[in-house]
Design a protein around this motif. Structure first.
Motif, PDB file in Angstrom:
ATOM      1  N   THR A  40       0.844  -1.196   0.000  1.00  0.00           N
ATOM      2  CA  THR A  40       0.000   0.000   0.000  1.00  0.00           C
ATOM      3  C   THR A  40       0.883   1.252   0.000  1.00  0.00           C
ATOM      4  N   GLY A  41       0.256   2.417   0.023  1.00  0.00           N
ATOM      5  CA  GLY A  41       0.986   3.674   0.008  1.00  0.00           C
ATOM      6  C   GLY A  41       1.689   3.995   1.307  1.00  0.00           C
ATOM      7  N   HIS A  42       1.244   3.402   2.406  1.00  0.00           N
ATOM      8  CA  HIS A  42       1.901   3.610   3.695  1.00  0.00           C
ATOM      9  C   HIS A  42       1.468   2.506   4.661  1.00  0.00           C
ATOM     10  N   ALA A  43       2.251   2.348   5.701  1.00  0.00           N
ATOM     11  CA  ALA A  43       1.901   1.427   6.787  1.00  0.00           C
ATOM     12  C   ALA A  43       1.427   2.267   7.967  1.00  0.00           C
ATOM     13  N   SER A  44       0.365   1.850   8.608  1.00  0.00           N
ATOM     14  CA  SER A  44      -0.131   2.521   9.815  1.00  0.00           C
ATOM     15  C   SER A  44       0.301   1.679  10.999  1.00  0.00           C
ATOM     16  N   ASN A  45       1.288   2.180  11.738  1.00  0.00           N
ATOM     17  CA  ASN A  45       1.918   1.400  12.800  1.00  0.00           C
ATOM     18  C   ASN A  45       1.753   2.043  14.169  1.00  0.00           C
ATOM     19  N   LEU A  46       1.315   1.232  15.111  1.00  0.00           N
ATOM     20  CA  LEU A  46       1.157   1.622  16.504  1.00  0.00           C
ATOM     21  C   LEU A  46       2.316   1.014  17.276  1.00  0.00           C
ATOM     22  N   LEU A  47       2.986   1.816  18.093  1.00  0.00           N
ATOM     23  CA  LEU A  47       4.127   1.353  18.871  1.00  0.00           C
ATOM     24  C   LEU A  47       3.759   1.348  20.350  1.00  0.00           C
ATOM     25  N   CYS A  79       1.351 -13.775   8.798  1.00  0.00           N
ATOM     26  CA  CYS A  79       0.720 -15.089   8.887  1.00  0.00           C
ATOM     27  C   CYS A  79       1.105 -15.906   7.655  1.00  0.00           C
ATOM     28  N   GLN A  80       1.572 -17.126   7.867  1.00  0.00           N
ATOM     29  CA  GLN A  80       1.959 -18.011   6.760  1.00  0.00           C
ATOM     30  C   GLN A  80       0.762 -18.396   5.899  1.00  0.00           C
ATOM     31  N   ASN A  81      -0.416 -18.430   6.484  1.00  0.00           N
ATOM     32  CA  ASN A  81      -1.597 -18.877   5.762  1.00  0.00           C
ATOM     33  C   ASN A  81      -2.200 -17.788   4.880  1.00  0.00           C
ATOM     34  N   CYS A  82      -2.428 -16.593   5.436  1.00  0.00           N
ATOM     35  CA  CYS A  82      -3.123 -15.541   4.680  1.00  0.00           C
ATOM     36  C   CYS A  82      -2.245 -14.360   4.304  1.00  0.00           C
ATOM     37  N   GLY A  83      -1.035 -14.282   4.844  1.00  0.00           N
ATOM     38  CA  GLY A  83      -0.111 -13.207   4.502  1.00  0.00           C
ATOM     39  C   GLY A  83      -0.325 -11.904   5.253  1.00  0.00           C
ATOM     40  N   SER A  84      -1.283 -11.859   6.171  1.00  0.00           N
ATOM     41  CA  SER A  84      -1.547 -10.616   6.913  1.00  0.00           C
ATOM     42  C   SER A  84      -0.333 -10.175   7.723  1.00  0.00           C
ATOM     43  N   PRO A  85       0.013  -8.882   7.653  1.00  0.00           N
ATOM     44  CA  PRO A  85       1.069  -8.366   8.521  1.00  0.00           C
ATOM     45  C   PRO A  85       0.655  -8.503   9.990  1.00  0.00           C
ATOM     46  N   MET A  86       1.579  -8.941  10.806  1.00  0.00           N
ATOM     47  CA  MET A  86       1.331  -9.148  12.227  1.00  0.00           C
ATOM     48  C   MET A  86       2.323  -8.325  13.043  1.00  0.00           C
ATOM     49  N   PRO A  87       2.057  -8.147  14.340  1.00  0.00           N
ATOM     50  CA  PRO A  87       2.973  -7.378  15.180  1.00  0.00           C
ATOM     51  C   PRO A  87       4.383  -7.960  15.172  1.00  0.00           C
ATOM     52  N   ARG A  88       5.337  -7.071  15.366  1.00  0.00           N
ATOM     53  CA  ARG A  88       6.719  -7.531  15.478  1.00  0.00           C
ATOM     54  C   ARG A  88       7.375  -6.875  16.680  1.00  0.00           C
ATOM     55  N   VAL A  89       8.180  -7.667  17.364  1.00  0.00           N
ATOM     56  CA  VAL A  89       8.903  -7.200  18.547  1.00  0.00           C
ATOM     57  C   VAL A  89      10.163  -6.481  18.081  1.00  0.00           C
ATOM     58  N   VAL A  90      10.393  -5.296  18.642  1.00  0.00           N
ATOM     59  CA  VAL A  90      11.580  -4.499  18.300  1.00  0.00           C
ATOM     60  C   VAL A  90      12.343  -4.233  19.608  1.00  0.00           C
ATOM     61  N   PRO A  91      13.210  -5.176  20.014  1.00  0.00           N
ATOM     62  CA  PRO A  91      13.934  -5.019  21.285  1.00  0.00           C
ATOM     63  C   PRO A  91      14.754  -3.728  21.347  1.00  0.00           C
ATOM     64  N   GLU A  92      15.291  -3.291  20.207  1.00  0.00           N
ATOM     65  CA  GLU A  92      16.117  -2.075  20.183  1.00  0.00           C
ATOM     66  C   GLU A  92      15.324  -0.843  20.624  1.00  0.00           C
ATOM     67  N   LEU A  93      14.019  -0.874  20.443  1.00  0.00           N
ATOM     68  CA  LEU A  93      13.144   0.225  20.875  1.00  0.00           C
ATOM     69  C   LEU A  93      12.367  -0.142  22.138  1.00  0.00           C
ATOM     70  N   ASP A  94      12.601  -1.353  22.648  1.00  0.00           N
ATOM     71  CA  ASP A  94      11.828  -1.900  23.770  1.00  0.00           C
ATOM     72  C   ASP A  94      10.331  -1.761  23.486  1.00  0.00           C
ATOM     73  N   ALA A  95       9.926  -2.217  22.285  1.00  0.00           N
ATOM     74  CA  ALA A  95       8.548  -1.992  21.856  1.00  0.00           C
ATOM     75  C   ALA A  95       8.034  -3.122  20.975  1.00  0.00           C
ATOM     76  N   VAL A  96       6.713  -3.121  20.831  1.00  0.00           N
ATOM     77  CA  VAL A  96       6.020  -3.966  19.861  1.00  0.00           C
ATOM     78  C   VAL A  96       5.432  -3.018  18.824  1.00  0.00           C
ATOM     79  N   LEU A  97       5.719  -3.278  17.555  1.00  0.00           N
ATOM     80  CA  LEU A  97       5.167  -2.493  16.470  1.00  0.00           C
ATOM     81  C   LEU A  97       3.970  -3.252  15.912  1.00  0.00           C
ATOM     82  N   ILE A  98       2.809  -2.637  15.978  1.00  0.00           N
ATOM     83  CA  ILE A  98       1.562  -3.305  15.599  1.00  0.00           C
ATOM     84  C   ILE A  98       1.003  -2.691  14.327  1.00  0.00           C
ATOM     85  N   PRO A  99       0.827  -3.491  13.262  1.00  0.00           N
ATOM     86  CA  PRO A  99       0.130  -2.976  12.087  1.00  0.00           C
ATOM     87  C   PRO A  99      -1.319  -2.686  12.493  1.00  0.00           C
ATOM     88  N   ALA A 100      -1.711  -1.420  12.426  1.00  0.00           N
ATOM     89  CA  ALA A 100      -3.022  -1.021  12.952  1.00  0.00           C
ATOM     90  C   ALA A 100      -4.174  -1.752  12.272  1.00  0.00           C
TER      91      ALA A 100
END
Length: 139
Positions: A40-47, A79-100
């Motif tokens: 898409t044109g951008h990712a909407s990410n919640l940290l 997700c391996q089945n449907c390809g949906s972006p899922m949250p990822r852990v970012v230890p360097e930021l001490d955060a979870v990045l969540i695709p909104a």
């Protein structure tokens, strides 16, 4: 800020999660990596912090990750089945990045801005297009 809890899932429902922690930011990211990862044109990410705040309710074994080799901390989790972006852990930021878009609950804050705006695709988010509740007439 106080702790909040959000929950979400992938498109097919195999992967489900909750995240409880402190909201740090919510941006629309226009960098090339986010565009490629979402298609898409951008990712909407919640940290949300801390990076240990995610609980996988089901389907963690259905996740795949792709690490961009030259990136310091960017990787895509999906997700391996449907390809949906899922949250990822970012230890360097001490955060979870969540695709909104993966949230099943309302985000705790509204988007705070656009980042990497100068990297945006020429066609993305620069004009006021018509808005339709569903499909446009005659489509």
């Amino acid at each position: 800020m106080s702790d909040i809890t959000v929950s979400g899932s992938c498109l097919c429902g195999l992967v489900k999660y909750t995240v409880t922690g402190e909201t740090k930011r919510f941006y629309h990211c226009h960098c090339q990596r986010c565009r490629k990862a979402t298609g898409t044109g951008h990712a909407s990410n919640l940290l949300i912090t801390p990076h240990t705040s995610i609980s996988w309710l089901q389907g963690e074994d259905k996740l795949s990750r792709y690490k961009v080799p030259e990136a310091e901390r960017f990787y895509n989790c999906f997700c391996q089945n449907c390809g949906s972006p899922m949250p990822r852990v970012v230890p360097e930021l001490d955060a979870v990045l969540i695709p909104a878009g993966s949230l099943n609950t309302k985000p705790p804050v509204n988007p705070q801005g656009h980042i990497f705006w100068d990297s945006r695709a020429d066609w993305s988010c620069k004009d006021q297009l018509p808005v339709y509740a569903e499909y446009p007439p005659n489509s």
